[in-house]
Design an enzyme around this catalytic site. Structure first.
Site: not given
Ligand code: F6R
Length: 619
Positions: A2, A27, A84, A110-111, A492, A496, A499, A515, A614
């Site tokens: 928010c 935001r 939000w 907010n919060g 993970e 990161k 990517e 293995h 995204k």
């Molecule tokens: C990696 C990343 C992607 C998402 C994936 C699923 O940093 O952002 O691997 O995690 O595309 O996205 P959601 O969670 O929106 O289904």
């Protein structure tokens, strides 16, 4: 997240306030509103959707048809907000500002107010009527309850009754030259102009008007007038603080002074996790998922949980599996959504299928959830976005509350997802009676401490991670090794690294090294190893020794106080101690930072890596 903007001064402020909200649009929000005070009367307008809808509603855009007349300019005092949604759906009624019973007080918040349900009950018993489902509205009624002629005193008394993390600002029609705001854990900043003063949740809201800021600290109340601002503490004692000059440009201000959104979002993780867990852990020995709409009977009767997700969300599911199996003793299967949906899975009415998707729009996850639902399973969506497709396709919804994530690489949404999986695991243990009350209470205490441990971990490892990144940013390959709860962290971390730095990286179950993958190791290979406290730490350490014996440069993530790791690793990055199942939410932080610094040293655009979007809505 928010956004709050308030103004008091000598200029007509309607357009200034809306311009301030526009600066906070990055935001994320789903509704907005504004209240203006003029001639002893407050007029408010709220609208669902983007700011164009609010602009139309106040008659600033379009042909004005249907526009509600708010006090026409020149009102010179007002409050505005972008919401939000967290408590209550995305509706006009739930949008801020919220008023008291007499319509003399308006607030924006907010919060999260943790004890909102209890306060609402008390206020309702005293005769207060509510018009929204929000936790925020109770603050207006609390101020009304305490108002005896001094708005600052009334806000202070209301503030003293709230628990949680929030910032709010209030306006009263009997006090036309004053705004009063208060802060507990959520940002609040005063902008000091010439004969005018702003109050906002972030500096971009007023940066075009003034660069002189006064920071409000936790537990403080600020009384804002055109001539300036006075800070007081919870007891009414004056707080002295010098104002500061902001040197950021507008772009840097949007990123709160961080060079990138990704780094800003890494630093927002304490808040994202706190928002996700705090009110659900308001009691000391009880997890409250009352909004979940999954009955205790159904939860008690679940035969199996199946998690479907993609990418980072899949990794959050892998962490969740350990928590659910360890605490709730429900068998968990997990699959990549794009695999699950095409393999004719055996699934049915005794299964709970959880689709984890921060965006709520990922095509493969949605398809997997739909398939499971068609076959009679109960389907839960774990998502960050209210109103997303996943929320429409699911029987049950559990929200993370990480706010909008702009960087393509998921960071704060991951830790918020992991936090939500911990909540779910504990709740299942509670409903199914698989953990005693004392164990649940101990884990709740640990979980509540996680946001501040995240903040500590980020601060304490950052310099060392930068140094490691400087040594390895030209590396050809990174290998990540972990076992048990450390393995999803490695997966993970490696994702990161791939990517955002484009350096090939692989994550392996450390026991699988012998293995095959051990052949990859030579003197130039950085091996990142998650060696936090756990029942398998000894095994992990033997794998670290194996890697070291091949000349690899071992970078270990370890729990503070665990000296053994430093004896076998080349570099050790410490995270604060906690229950071993909770370690992943801390152990991922150095790995996010490592990928970040490696990519930045190569001059890459970490917020928008190549070939990635995204939200992946294509199949
Ligand atoms: C990696 C990343 C992607 C998402 C994936 C699923 O940093 O952002 O691997 O995690 O595309 O996205 P959601 O969670 O929106 O289904």
């Amino acid at each position: 997240m928010c956004g709050i903007v308030g103004y008091v001064g000598n200029r007509p402020c309607r357009d200034l306030l809306i311009a301030g909200l526009e600066k906070l649009e990055y935001r994320g929000y789903d509704s907005a509103g504004i209240s203006l005070l003029q001639d002893g009367r407050i007029d408010s307008v709220r609208a669902v959707g983007n700011l164009a809808n609010l602009r139309a509603a106040v008659g600033l855009e379009g042909d004005g048809d249907g526009a509600v007349a708010v006090a026409a300019p020149p009102a010179t005092i007002g409050l505005a907000h972008t919401r939000w949604a967290t408590h209550g759906g995305v509706t006009e009624e739930n949008a801020h500002p919220h008023g008291d019973c007499t319509d003399r007080i308006q607030i924006v918040l907010n919060g999260i107010v943790e004890n909102h349900a209890e306060l609402r009950r008390q206020l309702a018993a005293e005769g207060h009527g509510f018009t929204s489902e929000t936790d925020a509205e109770i603050v207006a009624h609390l101020i009304e309850r305490h108002e005896k002629g001094d708005l600052t005193d009334a806000v202070r008394s209301a503030f003293a009754e709230l628990r949680g993390h929030y910032a709010f600002a209030a306006m009263h029609s009997d006090h036309p030259g004053t705004l009063v705001a208060a802060r507990q854990e959520c940002p609040l900043i005063v902008g000091l102009g010439d004969g005018e003063t702003f109050i906002a949740s972030a500096i971009p809201a007023f940066l075009a008007q003034t660069r002189r800021v006064l920071l409000v600290d936790n537990g403080e109340i600020v009384t804002v007038r055109a001539s300036g601002a006075d800070l007081t503490d919870g007891n009414g004692a004056t707080v002295s603080r010098e104002s500061e000059e902001v040197t950021w440009d507008e772009d840097a201000a949007e990123k709160a002074g961080f060079p990138t959104f990704m780094l800003k979002e890494i630093h927002e993780q304490p808040g994202a996790v706190a928002e996700t867990i705090t009110d659900r852990l308001a009691a000391t020995d009880h997890v409250d998922l009352s909004g979940l709409e999954l009955s205790d009977e159904l939860a008690a009767g679940i035969r199996r949980i199946v998690i479907v997700a993609c990418g980072t969300s899949y990794h959050a599911g892998l962490v969740g599996r350990y928590a659910i199996e360890q605490w709730g003793r429900v068998p968990v299967e997990i699959d990549i959504a794009s695999e699950y949906r095409y393999r004719d899975p055996v699934v049915g009415p005794d299964d709970l299928v959880i689709g984890i998707t921060q965006s709520g729009e990922t095509a493969d996850t949605l398809a997997a959830m739909r398939l499971a639902r068609q076959r009679g399973a109960t389907v839960m969506a774990l998502t960050n976005i209210m109103g997303s497709q996943a929320t429409r396709d699911a029987d049950v919804i559990l929200f993370t509350r990480a706010g909008l994530e702009i960087g393509v690489a998921a960071t704060k949404t991951f830790t918020a997802q992991v936090a939500a999986m911990y909540l779910l695991g504990l709740w299942l243990a509670q409903v199914r009676g698989t953990l005693g009350r004392e164990d649940i209470a101990a884990l709740i205490t640990e979980l509540k401490g996680i946001p501040s441990k995240i903040a500590t971990a980020i601060e304490s490892v950052d310099e060392r991670v930068r140094a490691i990144a400087r040594s390895h940013h030209e590396g050809r390959f990174f290998l990540y090794l972990g076992r048990n709860i450390g393995l999803p962290v490695c997966l993970e971390g490696a994702l990161k690294m791939k990517e955002i730095s484009y350096i090939p990286s692989d994550a392996y179950a450390a026991g699988e090294m012998k293995h095959g993958p051990i052949a990859l190791l030579d003197e130039s290979t950085p091996v990142v190893c998650v060696a936090t406290e756990s029942p398998v730490l000894d095994k992990v350490l033997s794998n670290v020794a194996e890697a070291r014996a091949r000349g690899a440069d071992v970078i270990a993530v370890a729990t503070e106080g665990s000296e053994r790791v430093a004896e076998v690793a080349d570099q050790t990055l410490y995270v604060p101690p906690t229950d071993w199942i909770l370690q992943p939410i801390l152990a991922i932080l150095p790995l996010q930072l490592l990928a970040y610094h490696v990519a930045r040293l190569q001059g890459l655009n970490v917020d928008q890596p190549r070939n990635l979007a995204k939200t992946v809505t294509v199949e």
